[in-house]
Design a protein around this motif. Structure first.
Motif, mmCIF file in Angstrom:
data_model
loop_
_atom_site.group_PDB
_atom_site.id
_atom_site.type_symbol
_atom_site.label_atom_id
_atom_site.label_comp_id
_atom_site.label_asym_id
_atom_site.label_seq_id
_atom_site.Cartn_x
_atom_site.Cartn_y
_atom_site.Cartn_z
ATOM 1 N N SER A 154 -10.428 28.397 -31.119
ATOM 2 C CA SER A 154 -10.845 27.039 -31.418
ATOM 3 C C SER A 154 -10.035 26.310 -30.723
ATOM 4 O O SER A 154 -8.918 26.593 -30.326
ATOM 5 C CB SER A 154 -10.323 26.588 -33.077
ATOM 6 O OG SER A 154 -10.976 27.289 -34.002
ATOM 7 N N VAL A 155 -10.527 25.367 -29.921
ATOM 8 C CA VAL A 155 -9.954 24.914 -28.549
ATOM 9 C C VAL A 155 -9.972 23.414 -28.661
ATOM 10 O O VAL A 155 -11.285 22.942 -28.762
ATOM 11 C CB VAL A 155 -10.404 25.248 -27.215
ATOM 12 C CG1 VAL A 155 -9.591 25.078 -26.159
ATOM 13 C CG2 VAL A 155 -10.372 26.917 -27.328
ATOM 14 N N PHE A 164 -12.799 19.113 -31.155
ATOM 15 C CA PHE A 164 -12.342 20.528 -30.680
ATOM 16 C C PHE A 164 -13.695 21.242 -30.710
ATOM 17 O O PHE A 164 -14.688 20.887 -31.439
ATOM 18 C CB PHE A 164 -11.457 21.170 -31.747
ATOM 19 C CG PHE A 164 -11.639 21.744 -33.120
ATOM 20 C CD1 PHE A 164 -12.149 22.955 -33.238
ATOM 21 C CD2 PHE A 164 -11.259 20.490 -34.166
ATOM 22 C CE1 PHE A 164 -12.314 23.081 -34.718
ATOM 23 C CE2 PHE A 164 -11.721 21.066 -35.405
ATOM 24 C CZ PHE A 164 -12.016 22.127 -35.813
ATOM 25 N N ALA A 165 -13.654 22.435 -30.277
ATOM 26 C CA ALA A 165 -15.046 23.492 -30.266
ATOM 27 C C ALA A 165 -14.425 24.682 -30.914
ATOM 28 O O ALA A 165 -13.088 25.086 -30.746
ATOM 29 C CB ALA A 165 -15.344 23.657 -29.009
ATOM 30 N N SER A 166 -15.583 25.213 -31.354
ATOM 31 C CA SER A 166 -14.951 26.845 -32.282
ATOM 32 C C SER A 166 -16.097 27.688 -31.750
ATOM 33 O O SER A 166 -17.317 27.425 -31.769
ATOM 34 C CB SER A 166 -14.925 26.660 -33.579
ATOM 35 O OG SER A 166 -16.293 26.008 -34.018
ATOM 36 N N ALA A 167 -15.668 29.013 -31.307
ATOM 37 C CA ALA A 167 -16.431 30.123 -31.004
ATOM 38 C C ALA A 167 -16.253 31.078 -32.010
ATOM 39 O O ALA A 167 -15.428 31.472 -32.437
ATOM 40 C CB ALA A 167 -16.245 30.461 -29.677
ATOM 41 N N GLY A 169 -18.433 34.660 -33.869
ATOM 42 C CA GLY A 169 -19.300 35.894 -33.874
ATOM 43 C C GLY A 169 -20.657 35.604 -34.362
ATOM 44 O O GLY A 169 -21.388 36.605 -34.314
ATOM 45 N N ASP A 170 -20.752 34.574 -35.000
ATOM 46 C CA ASP A 170 -22.152 34.201 -35.362
ATOM 47 C C ASP A 170 -22.916 33.669 -34.283
ATOM 48 O O ASP A 170 -24.330 33.203 -34.587
ATOM 49 C CB ASP A 170 -22.141 33.085 -36.627
ATOM 50 C CG ASP A 170 -21.612 31.793 -36.276
ATOM 51 O OD1 ASP A 170 -21.689 31.840 -34.908
ATOM 52 O OD2 ASP A 170 -21.460 30.966 -37.046
ATOM 53 N N CYS A 171 -22.437 33.760 -33.143
ATOM 54 C CA CYS A 171 -23.391 33.555 -31.802
ATOM 55 C C CYS A 171 -23.300 32.107 -31.626
ATOM 56 O O CYS A 171 -24.221 31.717 -30.601
ATOM 57 C CB CYS A 171 -24.889 34.158 -31.877
ATOM 58 S SG CYS A 171 -24.857 35.970 -32.163
ATOM 59 N N THR A 172 -22.767 31.008 -32.265
ATOM 60 C CA THR A 172 -22.905 29.631 -32.044
ATOM 61 C C THR A 172 -21.333 29.188 -31.535
ATOM 62 O O THR A 172 -20.201 29.807 -31.973
ATOM 63 C CB THR A 172 -23.046 28.774 -33.343
ATOM 64 O OG1 THR A 172 -21.985 28.844 -34.397
ATOM 65 C CG2 THR A 172 -24.612 29.376 -33.690
ATOM 66 N N VAL A 173 -21.422 28.143 -30.876
ATOM 67 C CA VAL A 173 -20.182 27.226 -30.702
ATOM 68 C C VAL A 173 -20.515 26.174 -31.434
ATOM 69 O O VAL A 173 -21.541 25.572 -31.425
ATOM 70 C CB VAL A 173 -19.751 27.045 -29.323
ATOM 71 C CG1 VAL A 173 -18.820 25.837 -28.996
ATOM 72 C CG2 VAL A 173 -19.519 28.324 -28.563
ATOM 73 N N ARG A 174 -19.465 25.648 -32.362
ATOM 74 C CA ARG A 174 -19.501 24.289 -32.949
ATOM 75 C C ARG A 174 -18.424 23.281 -32.240
ATOM 76 O O ARG A 174 -17.510 23.653 -31.972
ATOM 77 C CB ARG A 174 -19.389 24.508 -34.492
ATOM 78 C CG ARG A 174 -20.508 25.316 -35.210
ATOM 79 C CD ARG A 174 -20.318 25.623 -36.720
ATOM 80 N NE ARG A 174 -21.186 26.561 -37.228
ATOM 81 C CZ ARG A 174 -22.233 25.907 -37.718
ATOM 82 N NH1 ARG A 174 -22.398 24.773 -38.327
ATOM 83 N NH2 ARG A 174 -23.202 26.744 -38.236
ATOM 84 N N ILE A 175 -19.370 22.105 -32.133
ATOM 85 C CA ILE A 175 -18.193 20.900 -31.834
ATOM 86 C C ILE A 175 -17.861 20.090 -33.006
ATOM 87 O O ILE A 175 -18.641 19.824 -33.911
ATOM 88 C CB ILE A 175 -18.904 19.904 -30.759
ATOM 89 C CG1 ILE A 175 -19.617 20.751 -29.686
ATOM 90 C CG2 ILE A 175 -18.013 19.183 -30.594
ATOM 91 C CD1 ILE A 175 -18.465 21.709 -28.904
ATOM 92 N N TRP A 176 -16.553 19.863 -33.244
ATOM 93 C CA TRP A 176 -15.894 19.163 -34.580
ATOM 94 C C TRP A 176 -15.325 17.844 -34.010
ATOM 95 O O TRP A 176 -14.468 17.973 -32.950
ATOM 96 C CB TRP A 176 -14.978 20.099 -35.370
ATOM 97 C CG TRP A 176 -15.612 21.528 -35.656
ATOM 98 C CD1 TRP A 176 -15.516 22.507 -34.887
ATOM 99 C CD2 TRP A 176 -15.962 22.058 -36.858
ATOM 100 N NE1 TRP A 176 -16.209 23.570 -35.620
ATOM 101 C CE2 TRP A 176 -16.411 23.250 -36.943
ATOM 102 C CE3 TRP A 176 -16.282 21.183 -38.186
ATOM 103 C CZ2 TRP A 176 -17.010 24.112 -37.753
ATOM 104 C CZ3 TRP A 176 -16.605 22.058 -39.169
ATOM 105 C CH2 TRP A 176 -16.860 23.268 -39.160
#
Length: 316
Positions: A154-155, A164-167, A169-176
């Motif tokens: 999470s960055v 922030f963004a989170s990477a 193992g479910d193959c997605t990146v989410r933006i929060w």
């Protein structure tokens, strides 16, 4: 350039944002599977070897470390027992850690301090969540739970203190956006696990992702149907990706193929450097904010390398 031998397997390395000659290294025994951990703070000496400033032992492996952006002596450690520990270099080892947060229910895999607000930090865990913390609260401010599998990274966005963004193992990146009740964007970044992500330091809409599929992809979050760039060249999973603090197109990556690569995604021939100094999985990479072109890496070969781009990391 100098090399430092750690007793345990290296997991993460970070340059201090305050002192150009100081780095922190997170390590874990037995490849992080079972055993102790140690957090090293090292000093680079212009004319001599790397020296250890201080070290903190933990009962479980340390998977990541992040420097405070507001206090030059504070470090956040992500620990395999699910704890998040806060260390103060100004205090003796017996007075550390100064805080230990126990909320994550599985291994904590990453920590990232907010570079804009400088009063909060993120952690992400194999319990499928990211958490937001501040120094003055005994519990987390908020838990972000949408991913269907481990959150590896999470960055914070380098310009927007709430984004922030989170990477995962479910193959997605989410933006929060921490002001919003749910994630604001879901990027189906890869067909395999996403192990790392990082924001471009000069374009707050640009993000890079690294995956088990051996590739790095660069995205514009304003139109994420297709990546801006796909960087192929690693032979195995790409463990970490990091944008340069000095050049817009430049990013570094490290991989289970034991190499560290440097890329300029804005160039046609994107691969601008490959370093094969590690003899085991290369899992930690960072670029100095204070010294342009200075790189650090660590890996399961129990070595920390610090070198200037274009030189041999193994050269004395």
């Amino acid at each position: 350039m100098p090399v430092f031998k750690t007793p345990f397997n290296g997991y993460s390395v970070k340059f201090s944002p305050f002192y150009e000659s100081r780095i922190a290294v997170a390590t874990a025994q037995n490849f992080g599977i079972l055993g102790n951990g140690r957090l090293h703070v090292l000093d680079l000496n212009p004319a001599g070897p790397i020296s250890e400033h201080i070290a903190f032992d933990t009962a479980d492996g340390v998977y990541d470390v992040s420097w405070s952006e507001s206090h030059d002596s504070l470090l956040v450690a992500a620990v395999a027992d699910g704890s998040v520990k806060l260390y103060d270099l100004a205090l003796p080892p017996t007075s550390n850690p100064i805080r230990s947060f126990h909320e994550h229910t599985r291994e904590v895999h990453s920590a990232d301090y907010n570079p804009v607000r400088r009063d909060s930090f993120l952690t992400s865990s194999w319990d499928d969540t990211s958490k937001l913390w501040t120094l003055d609260r005994p519990t987390s401010v908020r838990t972000f739970k949408e991913h269907a599998y481990c959150v590896y990274s999470s960055v914070w966005n380098p310009r927007h203190g709430d984004v922030f963004a989170s990477a995962s193992g479910d193959c997605t990146v989410r933006i929060w956006d921490v002001r919003e009740p749910a994630s604001t964007m879901i990027i189906p970044a890869h067909d395999f696990e996403v192990l790392s992500c990082d924001w471009n330091k000069y374009d707050d809409c640009c993000i890079a992702t690294a995956s088990v599929d051996k590739s790095i992809r660069v995205w514009d979050v304003r139109s994420y149907r297709t990546p801006v760039s796909v960087l192929n060249g690693h032979g195995y999973a790409v463990r970490k990706v990091k944008f340069s603090p000095h050049r817009q197109g430049l990013l570094a990556s490290c991989s289970y193929d034991m190499t560290v690569c440097l890329w300029d995604y804005m160039m046609e021939d994107a691969l601008v450097g490959r370093y094969d100094h590690h003899t085991e999985f290369a899992v930690g990479i960072d670029m100095s904010v204070l010294v342009e072109g200075l790189l650090a890496s660590t890996g399961w070969d129990e070595h920390v390398f610090v070198w200037q781009h274009g030189t041999d990391p193994r050269a004395p």
